[in-house]
Design a protein around this motif. Structure first.
Motif, mmCIF file in Angstrom:
data_model
loop_
_atom_site.group_PDB
_atom_site.id
_atom_site.type_symbol
_atom_site.label_atom_id
_atom_site.label_comp_id
_atom_site.label_asym_id
_atom_site.label_seq_id
_atom_site.Cartn_x
_atom_site.Cartn_y
_atom_site.Cartn_z
ATOM 1 N N GLU A 128 0.834 -1.206 0.000
ATOM 2 C CA GLU A 128 0.000 0.000 0.000
ATOM 3 C C GLU A 128 0.868 1.255 0.000
ATOM 4 O O GLU A 128 0.587 2.221 -0.701
ATOM 5 C CB GLU A 128 -0.938 0.002 1.218
ATOM 6 C CG GLU A 128 -2.021 -1.056 1.171
ATOM 7 C CD GLU A 128 -3.036 -0.808 0.052
ATOM 8 O OE1 GLU A 128 -3.090 0.306 -0.495
ATOM 9 O OE2 GLU A 128 -3.778 -1.750 -0.280
ATOM 10 N N ARG A 159 2.145 1.786 -3.340
ATOM 11 C CA ARG A 159 1.105 2.311 -4.231
ATOM 12 C C ARG A 159 0.881 3.802 -4.001
ATOM 13 O O ARG A 159 0.525 4.534 -4.934
ATOM 14 C CB ARG A 159 -0.194 1.537 -4.003
ATOM 15 C CG ARG A 159 -1.256 1.874 -5.014
ATOM 16 C CD ARG A 159 -2.522 1.066 -4.768
ATOM 17 N NE ARG A 159 -3.462 1.253 -5.867
ATOM 18 C CZ ARG A 159 -4.589 0.571 -5.969
ATOM 19 N NH1 ARG A 159 -4.913 -0.327 -5.069
ATOM 20 N NH2 ARG A 159 -5.402 0.796 -6.980
ATOM 21 N N LEU A 160 1.076 4.254 -2.767
ATOM 22 C CA LEU A 160 0.946 5.688 -2.501
ATOM 23 C C LEU A 160 2.049 6.466 -3.204
ATOM 24 O O LEU A 160 1.827 7.554 -3.728
ATOM 25 C CB LEU A 160 0.997 5.963 -0.992
ATOM 26 C CG LEU A 160 -0.223 5.506 -0.196
ATOM 27 C CD1 LEU A 160 0.017 5.686 1.295
ATOM 28 C CD2 LEU A 160 -1.459 6.276 -0.631
ATOM 29 N N ARG A 161 3.258 5.891 -3.228
ATOM 30 C CA ARG A 161 4.369 6.558 -3.899
ATOM 31 C C ARG A 161 4.228 6.515 -5.408
ATOM 32 O O ARG A 161 4.592 7.460 -6.095
ATOM 33 C CB ARG A 161 5.703 5.904 -3.508
ATOM 34 C CG ARG A 161 6.238 6.370 -2.180
ATOM 35 C CD ARG A 161 7.525 5.665 -1.814
ATOM 36 N NE ARG A 161 8.552 5.767 -2.846
ATOM 37 C CZ ARG A 161 9.539 4.884 -2.996
ATOM 38 N NH1 ARG A 161 9.602 3.819 -2.208
ATOM 39 N NH2 ARG A 161 10.449 5.045 -3.929
ATOM 40 N N PRO A 170 1.289 5.778 -7.868
ATOM 41 C CA PRO A 170 -0.127 5.443 -8.098
ATOM 42 C C PRO A 170 -0.297 4.513 -9.291
ATOM 43 O O PRO A 170 0.362 4.683 -10.313
ATOM 44 C CB PRO A 170 -0.763 6.809 -8.390
ATOM 45 C CG PRO A 170 0.172 7.812 -7.800
ATOM 46 C CD PRO A 170 1.538 7.216 -7.888
#
Length: 159
Positions: free
Chosen positions: A18, A21-23, A25
């Motif tokens: 996660e 994924r934040l870093r 997108p």
């Protein structure tokens, strides 16, 4: 003799997918593809993924291509594919060369898949001989795809 041991190993520590994924997108399909991969592949992606452009707002294609090449590499080194065949297993570890190629000549996921699913001889020919009309364009997908097609055509027997 495998290079996969060091990547996150079996420490039992959950990988921070996660956070990754934040870093970087990505869409759900890319994320599912990553999270469905072997743990070693996930760890390697988290450790060593470098995007083409840091200011991108969607890294789905780049991540999917990278995961795919690592999965292939992982399966090859796992040896399961090579065992049954009579031909000597040619372990072509060109995923870094291919990653550099796509850094230089950005392509969409389909063009990347097309090159990565080609025979090793075709891939190395493309890496050696591909010369676009001009450098520095944003997208080389069409040029790369047609060049791969030509190389596949001359390779004699598509496999």
């Amino acid at each position: 003799g495998s290079s996969w041991g060091g990547a996150g190993g079996d420490t039992g520590e959950p990988l921070d997918l996660e956070g990754f994924r934040l870093r970087f997108p990505m869409d759900d399909r890319a994320f599912d593809f990553l999270s469905g991969s072997p743990r070693e592949v996930q760890a390697r992606v988290l450790e060593s993924f470098v995007p083409h452009r840091l200011d991108d707002s969607d890294f789905s294609a780049a991540i999917t291509g990278y995961v795919k090449s690592l999965r292939n590499q992982f399966q090859n080194e796992g040896g399961s594919a090579a065992r049954g065949s009579s031909a000597p297993a040619v372990n072509v570890n060109d995923s870094e060369d291919i990653a550099r190629f796509f850094e230089r000549y950005p392509c969409d996921a389909r063009a990347q898949d097309y090159l990565q699913s080609s025979q090793p001889e075709t891939r190395s020919q493309v890496l050696r001989e591909f010369r676009p009309r001009s450098e520095g364009e944003a997208d080389y997908s069409a040029a790369v795809t047609s060049f791969v097609k030509r190389c596949r055509g001359t390779g004699g027997g598509g496999g």
